[in-house]
Design an enzyme around this catalytic site. Structure first.
Site, PDB file in Angstrom:
ATOM      1  N   LYS A 255     -17.917  -6.147   7.551  1.00 57.09           N
ATOM      2  CA  LYS A 255     -16.610  -6.784   7.532  1.00 57.09           C
ATOM      3  C   LYS A 255     -16.030  -6.846   8.943  1.00 57.09           C
ATOM      4  O   LYS A 255     -16.083  -5.878   9.686  1.00 57.09           O
ATOM      5  CB  LYS A 255     -15.678  -5.967   6.621  1.00 57.09           C
ATOM      6  CG  LYS A 255     -14.482  -6.709   6.136  1.00 57.09           C
ATOM      7  CD  LYS A 255     -13.788  -5.906   5.043  1.00 57.09           C
ATOM      8  CE  LYS A 255     -12.666  -6.721   4.442  1.00 57.09           C
ATOM      9  NZ  LYS A 255     -11.976  -5.977   3.400  1.00 57.09           N
TER      10      LYS A 255
ATOM     11  N   HIS B 196       0.839  -1.202   0.000  1.00 59.11           N
ATOM     12  CA  HIS B 196       0.000   0.000   0.000  1.00 59.11           C
ATOM     13  C   HIS B 196       0.876   1.255   0.000  1.00 59.11           C
ATOM     14  O   HIS B 196       0.642   2.199  -0.766  1.00 59.11           O
ATOM     15  CB  HIS B 196      -0.919   0.048   1.230  1.00 59.11           C
ATOM     16  CG  HIS B 196      -1.915  -1.059   1.305  1.00 59.11           C
ATOM     17  ND1 HIS B 196      -2.088  -1.823   2.440  1.00 59.11           N
ATOM     18  CD2 HIS B 196      -2.801  -1.541   0.396  1.00 59.11           C
ATOM     19  CE1 HIS B 196      -3.047  -2.711   2.230  1.00 59.11           C
ATOM     20  NE2 HIS B 196      -3.489  -2.568   0.995  1.00 59.11           N
TER      21      HIS B 196
ATOM     22  N   SER C 147      -3.085  -7.824   2.975  1.00 61.32           N
ATOM     23  CA  SER C 147      -3.464  -7.540   4.359  1.00 61.32           C
ATOM     24  C   SER C 147      -3.951  -8.801   5.057  1.00 61.32           C
ATOM     25  O   SER C 147      -3.685  -8.999   6.241  1.00 61.32           O
ATOM     26  CB  SER C 147      -4.554  -6.467   4.412  1.00 61.32           C
ATOM     27  OG  SER C 147      -4.022  -5.214   4.048  1.00 61.32           O
TER      28      SER C 147
ATOM     29  N   ARG D   5      -1.949  -6.400  -7.932  1.00 57.95           N
ATOM     30  CA  ARG D   5      -0.869  -7.364  -7.685  1.00 57.95           C
ATOM     31  C   ARG D   5      -0.882  -8.495  -8.695  1.00 57.95           C
ATOM     32  O   ARG D   5       0.155  -8.942  -9.140  1.00 57.95           O
ATOM     33  CB  ARG D   5      -1.002  -7.968  -6.271  1.00 57.95           C
ATOM     34  CG  ARG D   5      -0.807  -6.995  -5.138  1.00 57.95           C
ATOM     35  CD  ARG D   5      -1.096  -7.617  -3.766  1.00 57.95           C
ATOM     36  NE  ARG D   5      -2.430  -8.207  -3.727  1.00 57.95           N
ATOM     37  CZ  ARG D   5      -2.685  -9.525  -3.703  1.00 57.95           C
ATOM     38  NH1 ARG D   5      -1.724 -10.394  -3.637  1.00 57.95           N
ATOM     39  NH2 ARG D   5      -3.923  -9.965  -3.709  1.00 57.95           N
TER      40      ARG D   5
END
Length: 160
Positions: free
Chosen positions: A42, A18, A129, A91
């Site tokens: 979440k 990030h 993450s 990514r």
């Protein structure tokens, strides 16, 4: 006209991937808002305030980067902040497919907001993450995967 980009995400936690995307994007934008999404559906590891504190520490010496949080649609937040760009890191090819779909829907809702994708450097491709969070939860040393200015021990006990 000032080029303002929003870099949205849960950032639970904020990783070196990030950080690298934001630093590289400084060459493209006048201002970048790292926007932590508050999603009640979440389950986060770190609280919203802790995540914001971590990110603020990473960019405390960069006045063109600010940290905020939001709820609701990202395009609505962009409009509220006067941002014409959504910044996203890619990514893998699966990231691209996911981000492309979101960008196309965002474009349909807000044609004045452009999505900009930056590819991660190869060394950051495996870092997510989720993986970093799993290392932390399991008592491992995840320090090599978060920005050097973030000492994860400083945030022990600040989990959500």
């Amino acid at each position: 006209m000032k080029k303002i980009a929003v870099f949205p995400g849960s950032f639970d936690p904020f990783t070196i991937g990030h950080e690298a995307i934001v630093k590289r994007a400084l060459g493209l934008f006048d201002e970048i808002i790292v926007a932590v999404g508050a999603n009640a559906l979440k389950k986060n590891y770190y609280s919203l305030e802790t995540r914001k504190k971590m990110i603020n520490k990473v960019f405390m010496n960069e006045p063109r980067i600010s940290v905020d949080h939001y709820e609701g649609l990202t395009v609505d937040y962009c409009r509220k902040k006067g941002a014409s760009f959504l910044l996203r890191g890619i990514r893998t090819s699966s990231d691209f497919e996911f981000e492309r779909a979101i960008a196309q829907v965002n474009r349909a809702m807000a044609s004045d907001i452009e999505s900009v994708f930056l590819l991660t450097i190869p060394e950051h491709t495996p870092i997510t993450s989720t993986i970093v969070k799993d290392i932390i939860r399991s008592g491992g040393d995840a320090s090599r995967f978060v920005p050097s200015s973030v000492n994860l021990r400083d945030y022990k006990g600040e989990e959500a």
